[in-house]
Design an enzyme around this catalytic site. Structure first.
Site, PDB file in Angstrom:
ATOM      1  N   ASN A  38       0.881  -1.164   0.000  1.00 20.50           N
ATOM      2  CA  ASN A  38       0.000   0.000   0.000  1.00 20.50           C
ATOM      3  C   ASN A  38       0.925   1.223   0.000  1.00 20.50           C
ATOM      4  OD1 ASN A  38      -1.762   2.062   0.538  1.00 20.50           O
ATOM      5  ND2 ASN A  38      -2.719   1.103   2.316  1.00 20.50           N
ATOM      6  N   ARG A  97      -2.532  -2.116  -3.437  1.00 11.68           N
ATOM      7  CA  ARG A  97      -3.760  -1.367  -3.214  1.00 11.68           C
ATOM      8  C   ARG A  97      -3.662  -0.122  -4.089  1.00 11.68           C
ATOM      9  NH1 ARG A  97      -5.121   2.954   1.275  1.00 11.68           N
ATOM     10  NH2 ARG A  97      -7.272   3.301   0.665  1.00 11.68           N
ATOM     11  N   HIS A 129     -12.953   2.567  -0.079  1.00  8.99           N
ATOM     12  CA  HIS A 129     -13.015   1.473   0.914  1.00  8.99           C
ATOM     13  C   HIS A 129     -13.721   0.233   0.337  1.00  8.99           C
ATOM     14  CE1 HIS A 129     -13.048   4.589   4.446  1.00  8.99           C
ATOM     15  NE2 HIS A 129     -11.811   4.149   4.253  1.00  8.99           N
ATOM     16  N   ARG A 179     -12.191  14.912   8.318  1.00  4.89           N
ATOM     17  CA  ARG A 179     -12.949  15.365   7.136  1.00  4.89           C
ATOM     18  C   ARG A 179     -14.381  15.728   7.518  1.00  4.89           C
ATOM     19  NH1 ARG A 179     -11.160  10.273   4.186  1.00  4.89           N
ATOM     20  NH2 ARG A 179      -9.092  10.758   3.386  1.00  4.89           N
ATOM     21  N   GLU A 192      -8.294  -5.919   4.526  1.00  2.02           N
ATOM     22  CA  GLU A 192      -8.149  -5.540   3.120  1.00  2.02           C
ATOM     23  C   GLU A 192      -6.934  -6.215   2.477  1.00  2.02           C
ATOM     24  OE1 GLU A 192      -8.829  -1.647   4.919  1.00  2.02           O
ATOM     25  OE2 GLU A 192      -9.409  -0.978   2.928  1.00  2.02           O
TER      26      GLU A 192
END
Ligand code: ADP
Length: 406
Positions: free
Chosen positions: A7, A91, A180, A241, A384
């Protein structure tokens, strides 16, 4: 197979070296502060102590060289030869409209990734650098890309179009993409397996609540809506956020405070959400501690956070014509008893019969609703990296085209 999962971010690379046969990470770690003379590599082989190496790692290529070296290290490594790395799975954040599944990386795929840079200017360039660097060090090893957006890309137009002139969608690809996806796909499949029903007959809402947060409506195994949009800014409020709001608010703040585009971007992405409302922290554990000490703004932040999740559960139940399961995952979803409790409170009308005792004593994959609850609520730890490894294995074994990989 043994798969190296990468990643690659702008200044960090997270990795796991996964044995897909036993579904276990033989080693995991991270390179941080890439580009600096004091970069740090932390590496943890399975059942062994974590080690930390500080060195000058000036770019992604050197970082990957370090990762391969530590995997081969006689003391801390888990392989004896580079050839034991059967494949590398990356990823990749944004696959745009091009990728609705995972792919073998070819020159053509690299060109398509470059075409999507404008959609994810912060994330796709380091993903591409990581792929190029891997090719330099492991030229004969197959590499695959697994996209955060892929699971959502086939949402219906009613879910992905914004209420702006259609020409802008055609001209600039402005639509809702969602992120996601790997996590939403994994936890919805695990949840169906846990209760022993085929995913093709279930309506599931998944809530991935970490530093970034999103929810998805997974209808009969397919994502039909999700809370993040053109960028990860839309939807739930997150650690830093803002999530959904009236777009006029930002125009107003920009005018009032004289903010540039980049300052406005930083305000919405880095100084809003939990940290923005509480003024304390972006970390849910700290928000919960501050609430326990009577901090009012921390309580507001918590309440806005859980209220939004609750509203989306209702919205997605309506979108799918009903609800069979609600799944919590991510650092907050898996660990915050209080968040799960708040979201599930007063939801009997929808068929959720939440069990306080089960919620207080979660372990691994489990249910937190009473046995006679019409809607099952589950806690499923996400993984993941495992999905990336399994997709990579499948593609390498079968040399599948993107359409064949879900
Ligand atoms: P990322 O999105 O970066 O992968 P994680 O999924 O690890 O992040 O989630 C990080 C969030 O999980 C933080 O807000 C953290 O406070 C929260 N978290 C972790 N453990 C707990 C806990 N025991 N109680 C409440 N929140 C927790």
């Amino acid at each position: 197979m043994k798969i190296l999962v990468l990643n690659c971010g702008s200044s960090s690379i997270k990795y796991q070296f996964i044995d897909t046969e036993n579904r276990v990470a033989l080693a995991k770690g991270m390179v941080e502060r890439i580009g600096m003379s004091s970069a740090v590599l932390t590496h943890q082989p399975l059942n062994k102590e974590k080690i930390r190496i500080v060195g000058e790692i000036l770019d992604h290529s050197i970082a990957i060289e370090y990762v391969i070296a530590v995997l081969l290290s006689p003391n801390h490594g888990v392989i004896k030869d580079k050839k034991e790395i059967d494949a590398v799975g990356h990823r990749v954040v944004h696959g745009g409209e091009t990728f609705s599944g995972s792919v073998l990386i070819t020159d053509q795929v690299m060109n398509a990734l470059k075409d999507n840079i404008e959609l994810a200017p912060l994330h796709n360039p380091p993903n591409i650098k990581g792929i190029q660097a891997t090719k330099d060090h492991l030229p004969a090893t197959p590499q695959c890309g697994v996209f955060d957006t892929a699971f959502h890309v086939k949402m219906p137009p009613r879910a992905y179009l914004y209420g702006i002139p259609y020409e802008l969608y055609k001209k600039y690809k402005i639509r809702r993409y969602g992120f996601h996806g790997t996590s939403h796909r994994y936890v919805s499949e695990r949840a169906a397996a846990l209760i022993g029903r085929p995913i093709e007959e279930l309506r599931i809402v998944t809530a991935h609540l970490g530093n970034g947060c999103s929810m998805a409506a997974v209808d009969h195994g397919k994502s039909v809506d999700t809370t993040m949009g053109f960028t990860p800014l839309e939807g739930l409020i997150m650690g830093t956020r803002s999530g959904d709001m009236d777009p006029s608010v930002i125009l107003y703040i920009m005018a009032k405070e004289g903010l540039s585009l980049s300052e406005a971007n930083t305000l919405l992405n880095k100084h809003s959400g939990l940290i923005g409302i509480s003024g304390e922290s972006s970390d849910m554990r700290e928000i919960e501690s501050a609430i326990a000490e009577g901090n009012k703004k921390a309580k507001y932040a918590f309440d806005v956070f859980t209220y939004k999740i609750k509203k989306y559960v209702g919205a997605y139940a309506a979108a799918m014509g009903g609800l069979d399961m609600l799944v919590f995952t991510g650092g907050i979803g898996e660990n915050s008893t209080l968040v799960r409790k708040d979201v599930c409170a007063n939801m009997e009308f929808l068929g959720i019969k939440y069990d306080e005792n089960l919620n207080n004593n979660v372990l691994d994959e489990c249910e937190i609703t009473a046995p006679d609850s019409k809607v099952k609520v589950l806690r499923i730890p996400t993984n993941e990296e495992l999905v990336i490894a399994l997709d990579t294995e499948q593609i390498v074994n079968e040399q599948l085209t993107p359409e064949q990989v879900k």
